[in-house]
Scaffold this active site. Structure first.
Site, PDB file in Angstrom:
ATOM      1  N   ARG A 136       0.683  -1.289  -0.011  1.00  0.00           N
ATOM      2  CA  ARG A 136       0.112  -0.149   0.075  1.00  0.00           C
ATOM      3  C   ARG A 136       0.951   1.268   0.061  1.00  0.00           C
ATOM      4  O   ARG A 136       1.561   1.471   1.080  1.00  0.00           O
ATOM      5  CB  ARG A 136      -0.931  -0.118   1.045  1.00  0.00           C
ATOM      6  CG  ARG A 136      -1.880   1.082   1.313  1.00  0.00           C
ATOM      7  CD  ARG A 136      -2.678   1.044   2.715  1.00  0.00           C
ATOM      8  NE  ARG A 136      -3.898   2.103   2.452  1.00  0.00           N
ATOM      9  CZ  ARG A 136      -3.485   3.087   3.238  1.00  0.00           C
ATOM     10  NH1 ARG A 136      -2.600   3.390   3.912  1.00  0.00           N
ATOM     11  NH2 ARG A 136      -4.577   4.033   3.353  1.00  0.00           N
TER      12      ARG A 136
ATOM     13  N   LYS B  20      -5.734   5.533   8.537  1.00  0.00           N
ATOM     14  CA  LYS B  20      -7.077   5.918   7.981  1.00  0.00           C
ATOM     15  C   LYS B  20      -7.318   7.396   8.568  1.00  0.00           C
ATOM     16  O   LYS B  20      -8.465   7.565   9.244  1.00  0.00           O
ATOM     17  CB  LYS B  20      -8.124   4.891   7.956  1.00  0.00           C
ATOM     18  CG  LYS B  20      -7.973   3.751   7.336  1.00  0.00           C
ATOM     19  CD  LYS B  20      -8.099   4.062   5.974  1.00  0.00           C
ATOM     20  CE  LYS B  20      -7.805   2.519   5.052  1.00  0.00           C
ATOM     21  NZ  LYS B  20      -7.940   2.786   3.635  1.00  0.00           N
TER      22      LYS B  20
ATOM     23  N   SER C 213     -12.895  -2.763   0.195  1.00  0.00           N
ATOM     24  CA  SER C 213     -13.058  -1.932   1.657  1.00  0.00           C
ATOM     25  C   SER C 213     -14.554  -1.846   1.778  1.00  0.00           C
ATOM     26  O   SER C 213     -15.101  -1.271   0.914  1.00  0.00           O
ATOM     27  CB  SER C 213     -12.391  -0.776   1.930  1.00  0.00           C
ATOM     28  OG  SER C 213     -10.767  -1.063   1.654  1.00  0.00           O
TER      29      SER C 213
END
Length: 208
Positions: A40, A138, A109
């Site tokens: 990521r 996040k 997600s």
């Protein structure tokens, strides 16, 4: 190579993990029980992503575990990644599936009950539920809470993973809510010994 259906411990990480390179850690992480690795790099330009991805991909291939790329189905296809993971505001699953083909692993997600329900009708192989707890990975996204885990456990037919702020201290609560698979980031990447941290999480999963 192992697939996603029976995987319990899924790591999301950047190409550099603390003082280590992710590719160098893959053999020990896989031996400790990590069964899927996602790279990521949200802010990395394509040229740099094309440079850092192949060593991680090859390390995962050698270890016999799936390699997933975050957000970029085009790059995943170009490099021959095993799959791609997209969010609610990325290329939709149906369009992503057309890019990567039927054999690629596709994850999604979800952050609320309606998204969990909708995920069951998408051409995906698994979905992630969370963030269960607030997490700096996040920023700006409030925790979905443990109730969303309970909802997924009661409704989901597809494989799904709880994600977001999960570590060894709160994993029993997540498992108690019905999760059997988890995605972790900091619990492994910020540990002094990432492989040992992965091993502790895997033992908790296996003992539940």
């Amino acid at each position: 190579m192992r697939g996603i259906d029976n995987a319990k411990l899924y790591l999301v990480a950047r190409a550099e993990v603390g003082r280590w390179k992710l590719a160098d850690l893959v053999p020990d992480l896989a031996a400790a029980g990590v069964e899927v690795i996602q790279l990521r790099e949200k802010d990395m330009e394509v040229g740099d992503l094309l440079r850092v991805t192949p060593p991680v991909l090859e390390a995962c291939r050698s270890a016999g575990i799936p390699f997933i790329l975050n957000d970029r189905p085009d790059v995943a296809l170009a490099l021959g990644a095993d799959g791609v993971h997209v969010g609610q505001n990325d290329l939709p699953p149906k369009a992503t599936r057309r890019v990567v083909g039927d054999k690629a692993i596709l994850g999604l997600s979800t952050h609320r009950e309606s998204e969990v329900t909708a995920a069951e009708g998408e051409p995906i192989d698994y979905f992630a539920v969370g963030p269960v707890y607030e997490t700096p990975t996040k920023l700006g996204r409030p925790a979905a809470g443990i109730d969303l885990v309970r909802f997924a456990a009661s409704r989901a037919r597809l494989p799904w993973f709880a994600i977001g702020g999960i570590d060894a201290s709160n994993l029993p609560e997540v498992l108690g809510a019905g999760a059997t698979r988890i995605v972790v980031v900091r619990a492994i990447t910020e540990a002094d010994d990432p492989a040992a941290a992965a091993g502790r999480l895997r033992r908790l999963l296996d003992e539940s």
